[in-house]
Design an enzyme around this catalytic site. Structure first.
Site, mmCIF file in Angstrom:
data_model
loop_
_atom_site.group_PDB
_atom_site.id
_atom_site.type_symbol
_atom_site.label_atom_id
_atom_site.label_comp_id
_atom_site.label_asym_id
_atom_site.label_seq_id
_atom_site.Cartn_x
_atom_site.Cartn_y
_atom_site.Cartn_z
ATOM 1 N N HIS A 1 0.627 -1.357 0.053
ATOM 2 C CA HIS A 1 -0.155 -0.011 0.009
ATOM 3 C C HIS A 1 0.738 0.852 0.392
ATOM 4 O O HIS A 1 2.240 1.035 0.608
ATOM 5 C CB HIS A 1 -0.780 0.197 1.135
ATOM 6 N N HIS B 1 -7.180 -1.198 5.768
ATOM 7 C CA HIS B 1 -6.712 -0.010 6.337
ATOM 8 C C HIS B 1 -6.369 0.807 4.947
ATOM 9 O O HIS B 1 -6.403 1.966 6.005
ATOM 10 C CB HIS B 1 -5.410 -1.126 6.416
ATOM 11 N N ASP C 1 -0.295 -3.784 6.516
ATOM 12 C CA ASP C 1 -0.357 -2.956 7.052
ATOM 13 C C ASP C 1 -1.829 -4.247 7.418
ATOM 14 O O ASP C 1 -2.979 -2.896 7.925
ATOM 15 C CB ASP C 1 -0.595 -1.737 7.504
ATOM 16 N N HIS D 1 4.683 -5.184 10.217
ATOM 17 C CA HIS D 1 5.196 -4.074 11.429
ATOM 18 C C HIS D 1 5.961 -5.019 12.646
ATOM 19 O O HIS D 1 5.646 -6.169 12.211
ATOM 20 C CB HIS D 1 4.317 -4.032 11.998
ATOM 21 N N ASP E 1 5.597 4.815 5.599
ATOM 22 C CA ASP E 1 6.526 3.466 5.856
ATOM 23 C C ASP E 1 6.826 2.449 5.153
ATOM 24 O O ASP E 1 7.240 1.788 5.539
ATOM 25 C CB ASP E 1 6.012 3.640 7.438
ATOM 26 N N HIS E 2 6.022 2.079 3.594
ATOM 27 C CA HIS E 2 5.736 0.892 3.764
ATOM 28 C C HIS E 2 6.807 1.013 1.616
ATOM 29 O O HIS E 2 6.714 0.126 0.720
ATOM 30 C CB HIS E 2 4.625 0.253 3.373
ATOM 31 N N HIS F 1 1.190 3.644 2.080
ATOM 32 C CA HIS F 1 2.385 4.714 3.088
ATOM 33 C C HIS F 1 3.609 4.969 3.083
ATOM 34 O O HIS F 1 3.956 3.691 2.814
ATOM 35 C CB HIS F 1 1.434 3.874 3.802
HETATM 36 FE FE FE Z 1 2.985 -0.147 8.556
HETATM 37 ZN ZN ZN Z 2 0.351 1.607 6.564
#
Ligand code: FE
Ligand code: ZN
Length: 239
Positions: A54, A112, A131, A169, A58-59, A56
């Site tokens: 996805h 999410h 996530d 995570h 942090d990905h 975001h």
């Molecule tokens: Fe994340």
């Molecule tokens: Zn995420």
């Protein structure tokens, strides 16, 4: 096929899927480029693809640099083409994405985010759940509805029980407290918690989990219906 777990940022995991015969590799959700480059350089790996679950940050944070450095192609869900940086290959729900020995079934699992997908590798019995499904937990519902998230988790529940789960995570210990609070007589959960504590003590990831273990221990997969699931999700958000 080998999976290497790469720690990124605070508590993210990126994964390198390496074909041992060719040393070709895909990286799943590179949060940042440096730890990936370090590993790739030290192990003589040829990074071919960047797989994003996805959009975001942090990905996808490493997409740009890794693409520039290795010419790796960015692979992601077609509906997120505007928000996955540098995307090259657009995927659809239920599509089989293939390159040499890499073969993944794409499953659209919104909740999410609306464009969240997972990469399921049936031959290797692995799934990268981003996530959406965590060990002993599930992702927050940011863009989708409770019903979408519930249905997405139900899709994942149907994968073969010995499928290994690689999520985005390291939240397992924190998640375990919530599971315990709502499922205190679950012996399997107790066993799982001892196992994860042992891993963490050795400073090792609690990942991968398996579908089997999550069915037995993850309170969000154990919810009987949408109403129960939604209640749990609200409680967790406010915990
Ligand atoms: Fe994340
Ligand atoms: Zn995420």
């Amino acid at each position: 096929m080998k999976v290497e777990i790469i720690k990124c940022l605070e508590d993210n995991y990126s994964y390198l899927i390496i074909d041992k015969k060719t040393n070709n590799a895909c990286v799943v959700d590179p949060s940042e480029h440096e730890p990936i480059i370090n590993f790739v350089e030290h192990h003589n790996i040829k990074l071919k693809f960047i797989l994003n679950t996805h959009h975001h940050y942090d990905h996808v944070g490493g997409n740009k640099e890794l693409k520039k450095m290795y010419g790796a192609k960015v692979v992601g869900f077609k509906n997120d083409k505007q928000r996955i940086p540098d995307i090259d290959i657009l995927l659809e729900d239920n599509q089989i994405w293939k390159y040499e020995n890499f073969e993944s079934k794409i499953m659209h699992i919104p909740g999410h985010t609306t464009g969240h997908i997972c990469f399921y590798f049936p031959k290797n019995k692995l799934v990268f759940t981003g996530d959406t499904l965590f060990s002993l937990g599930c992702g927050r519902i940011f863009e989708g509805t409770y019903e979408q998230m519930y249905n997405s988790l139900n899709k994942l529940k149907k994968l073969p029980k010995d499928t290994k789960i690689y999520c985005g995570h390291e939240y397992t210990l924190k998640n375990s407290l919530f599971c315990l609070e709502h499922d205190s007589f679950n012996k399997n959960l107790e066993k799982k918690i001892s196992k994860i504590k042992l891993q963490l003590k050795k400073e090792l990831p609690t990942i991968p989990s398996t579908i089997d273990e999550e069915l037995a221990c993850n309170i969000f997969l154990r919810a009987k219906n949408l109403k129960d699931f939604s209640k749990l999700r609200d409680l967790k958000d406010n915990s």
